[in-house]
Scaffold this motif. Structure first.
Motif, PDB file in Angstrom:
ATOM      1  N   ARG A 270       0.814  -1.207   0.000  1.00 45.76           N
ATOM      2  CA  ARG A 270       0.000   0.000   0.000  1.00 45.76           C
ATOM      3  C   ARG A 270       0.855   1.267   0.000  1.00 45.76           C
ATOM      4  O   ARG A 270       0.339   2.368   0.188  1.00 45.76           O
ATOM      5  CB  ARG A 270      -0.943   0.008   1.206  1.00 45.76           C
ATOM      6  CG  ARG A 270      -1.963  -1.127   1.173  1.00 45.76           C
ATOM      7  CD  ARG A 270      -3.054  -0.942   2.218  1.00 45.76           C
ATOM      8  NE  ARG A 270      -3.926   0.174   1.876  1.00 45.76           N
ATOM      9  CZ  ARG A 270      -4.009   1.318   2.546  1.00 45.76           C
ATOM     10  NH1 ARG A 270      -3.248   1.515   3.616  1.00 45.76           N
ATOM     11  NH2 ARG A 270      -4.832   2.271   2.171  1.00 45.76           N
ATOM     12  N   ALA A 271       2.141   1.130  -0.239  1.00 42.29           N
ATOM     13  CA  ALA A 271       3.004   2.310  -0.316  1.00 42.29           C
ATOM     14  C   ALA A 271       2.597   3.179  -1.498  1.00 42.29           C
ATOM     15  O   ALA A 271       2.221   2.680  -2.569  1.00 42.29           O
ATOM     16  CB  ALA A 271       4.462   1.879  -0.472  1.00 42.29           C
ATOM     17  N   HIS A 272       2.673   4.489  -1.315  1.00 43.55           N
ATOM     18  CA  HIS A 272       2.352   5.431  -2.383  1.00 43.55           C
ATOM     19  C   HIS A 272       3.283   5.193  -3.576  1.00 43.55           C
ATOM     20  O   HIS A 272       4.452   4.817  -3.412  1.00 43.55           O
ATOM     21  CB  HIS A 272       2.519   6.853  -1.857  1.00 43.55           C
ATOM     22  CG  HIS A 272       1.946   7.905  -2.743  1.00 43.55           C
ATOM     23  ND1 HIS A 272       2.598   8.363  -3.868  1.00 43.55           N
ATOM     24  CD2 HIS A 272       0.762   8.598  -2.673  1.00 43.55           C
ATOM     25  CE1 HIS A 272       1.861   9.285  -4.452  1.00 43.55           C
ATOM     26  NE2 HIS A 272       0.743   9.451  -3.752  1.00 43.55           N
ATOM     27  N   SER A 273       2.793   5.443  -4.780  1.00 44.70           N
ATOM     28  CA  SER A 273       3.587   5.197  -5.981  1.00 44.70           C
ATOM     29  C   SER A 273       4.884   6.005  -5.984  1.00 44.70           C
ATOM     30  O   SER A 273       5.927   5.532  -6.454  1.00 44.70           O
ATOM     31  CB  SER A 273       2.769   5.509  -7.237  1.00 44.70           C
ATOM     32  OG  SER A 273       2.321   6.853  -7.233  1.00 44.70           O
ATOM     33  N   GLN A 274       4.858   7.234  -5.454  1.00 41.34           N
ATOM     34  CA  GLN A 274       6.080   8.036  -5.374  1.00 41.34           C
ATOM     35  C   GLN A 274       7.084   7.428  -4.395  1.00 41.34           C
ATOM     36  O   GLN A 274       8.305   7.505  -4.608  1.00 41.34           O
ATOM     37  CB  GLN A 274       5.765   9.472  -4.951  1.00 41.34           C
ATOM     38  CG  GLN A 274       5.136  10.318  -6.037  1.00 41.34           C
ATOM     39  CD  GLN A 274       4.873  11.734  -5.556  1.00 41.34           C
ATOM     40  OE1 GLN A 274       3.744  12.217  -5.561  1.00 41.34           O
ATOM     41  NE2 GLN A 274       5.912  12.421  -5.126  1.00 41.34           N
ATOM     42  N   PHE A 275       6.587   6.845  -3.327  1.00 41.33           N
ATOM     43  CA  PHE A 275       7.426   6.145  -2.351  1.00 41.33           C
ATOM     44  C   PHE A 275       8.109   4.966  -3.039  1.00 41.33           C
ATOM     45  O   PHE A 275       9.337   4.782  -2.949  1.00 41.33           O
ATOM     46  CB  PHE A 275       6.538   5.695  -1.191  1.00 41.33           C
ATOM     47  CG  PHE A 275       7.245   5.056  -0.025  1.00 41.33           C
ATOM     48  CD1 PHE A 275       8.626   4.967   0.058  1.00 41.33           C
ATOM     49  CD2 PHE A 275       6.490   4.532   1.022  1.00 41.33           C
ATOM     50  CE1 PHE A 275       9.247   4.371   1.149  1.00 41.33           C
ATOM     51  CE2 PHE A 275       7.102   3.934   2.120  1.00 41.33           C
ATOM     52  CZ  PHE A 275       8.480   3.854   2.166  1.00 41.33           C
ATOM     53  N   LYS A 276       7.332   4.160  -3.769  1.00 44.74           N
ATOM     54  CA  LYS A 276       7.903   3.009  -4.464  1.00 44.74           C
ATOM     55  C   LYS A 276       8.959   3.437  -5.475  1.00 44.74           C
ATOM     56  O   LYS A 276      10.038   2.836  -5.554  1.00 44.74           O
ATOM     57  CB  LYS A 276       6.795   2.214  -5.163  1.00 44.74           C
ATOM     58  CG  LYS A 276       5.830   1.502  -4.232  1.00 44.74           C
ATOM     59  CD  LYS A 276       4.810   0.691  -5.018  1.00 44.74           C
ATOM     60  CE  LYS A 276       3.867  -0.063  -4.108  1.00 44.74           C
ATOM     61  NZ  LYS A 276       2.900  -0.905  -4.858  1.00 44.74           N
ATOM     62  N   SER A 277       8.655   4.462  -6.243  1.00 46.41           N
ATOM     63  CA  SER A 277       9.599   4.935  -7.265  1.00 46.41           C
ATOM     64  C   SER A 277      10.892   5.436  -6.624  1.00 46.41           C
ATOM     65  O   SER A 277      11.994   5.216  -7.155  1.00 46.41           O
ATOM     66  CB  SER A 277       8.969   6.051  -8.094  1.00 46.41           C
ATOM     67  OG  SER A 277       7.867   5.572  -8.836  1.00 46.41           O
ATOM     68  N   ALA A 278      10.764   6.110  -5.493  1.00 49.27           N
ATOM     69  CA  ALA A 278      11.953   6.620  -4.811  1.00 49.27           C
ATOM     70  C   ALA A 278      12.836   5.477  -4.318  1.00 49.27           C
ATOM     71  O   ALA A 278      14.074   5.554  -4.388  1.00 49.27           O
ATOM     72  CB  ALA A 278      11.543   7.509  -3.643  1.00 49.27           C
TER      73      ALA A 278
END
Length: 324
Positions: A207-215
């Motif tokens: 459930r991590a935010h997409s920006q979190f995953k990309s980072a």
């Protein structure tokens, strides 16, 4: 004779998923468990209807060994007692209790008396010995780990020290494990299995935010820092996160920088909040607590939880381990 993590918990793969509050929902936990490892949902501060809702999703999503993670120092003894009562009353025997940090001895006794497995994450040899002597699987967390840190030791040093004191205990290594080769090093140091967090942050089911995953997928270990700035909601613990404008300048005002929703309830997110950005979070994601371990150097793309488990299956001790 000592048993592998797989033998103790009834897993096909001696691997645990960290019960990361907000990120580790029932979908991720069930996906990991259904792939043969030990999934874990983040209970964090949930109680009453909110905790019941996530427990219901967990128990309908898998009948395999799966955990519920609770944090004694965050909620305190009374709230932990309420959470634990719900977990034991509302879940079947395949659900184990996972604790981040040490509880009172009464908690060990209660979980053992209920016939549940107990997994306790520690950062010191003393806490590890105490937990093992009371029947827990011990997760030895090194400072390579993302998120809140329980000690000051390197992972393999802590594992080796615990193994020397506890030759027959089930010890799990945590911190900086993003590749099978790193898992093999942890096993060579004396671990009976491993726990992964960062690798599962970027799983499709997370459930991590997409920006979190990309980072996370774009980072390497030099992009992480140990700090104490994200202290609203969880004080007194250093944590490893991706470096942000907030870690660079901790003197900024503590104003609200976003909004989020937890089990249907809306919350404002202040700068310096310990809460992670999830799929339900909006605002300045890049300034929020992006917990990330040094294992990010080996985590370069989003993938399924099942693929993460499969990637480690061949190198982790399973049911065949029976060493002195």
């Amino acid at each position: 004779m000592r048993s592998s993590l797989a033998e103790v918990l009834g897993l096909e793969v001696g691997l645990l998923q960290s019960g990361m509050g907000g990120v580790a929902g029932a979908e991720l936990a069930c996906a990991v468990s259904n792939a043969g490892a030990g999934g874990c949902v983040g209970g964090y501060k949930l109680v009453d209807e909110a905790l019941s809702a996530i427990l219901d999703r967990l128990t309908t999503g898998t009948d395999r060994p799966v955990g519920v993670n609770l944090i004694p120092e965050v909620v305190g003894p009374e709230e932990l007692d309420r959470q634990l009562a719900q977990v034991l009353a509302e879940t079947p025997q395949n659900v184990y209790v996972s604790l981040f940090g040490m509880p009172d001895d009464a908690v060990f006794e209660r979980v053992v008396a209920a016939g549940r497995h107990l997994v306790v994450q520690v950062g010191t040899v003393e806490d590890g010995v105490h937990a093992a002597e009371r029947g827990a699987v011990v997760v030895a967390q090194g400072i390579e780990a993302g998120g809140h840190l329980l000690g000051t030791s390197q992972r393999d040093d802590l594992v080796a020290a615990l193994r020397e004191r506890l030759p027959e205990a089930c010890i799990v290594a945590s911190g900086g494990i993003g590749s099978p080769a790193e898992a093999e090093r942890a096993v060579a140091a004396g671990a009976d299995g491993v726990l992964l967090g960062t690798a599962f942050v970027v799983a499709h089911e997370s459930r991590a935010h997409s920006q979190f995953k990309s980072a996370v997928t774009a980072a390497d270990e030099t992009d992480t820092v140990i700090t104490d700035v994200y202290e609203i909601g969880w004080t007194g613990r250093r944590h490893r996160v991706l470096a942000t404008a907030v870690t660079a300048d901790p003197d900024q005002p503590k104003k609200f920088i976003g909004k989020t929703v937890v089990e249907g309830k809306p919350y404002l997110v202040p700068r310096f909040s310990s809460a992670v950005p999830t799929t339900a979070t909006t605002g300045r994601i890049e300034e929020m607590a992006l917990y990330c371990g040094q294992s990010c150097s080996a985590v370069s793309q989003e993938t399924s939880a099942a693929d993460v488990v499969a990637g480690f299956a061949s190198v982790l001790p399973g049911a065949e381990l029976a060493s002195n």
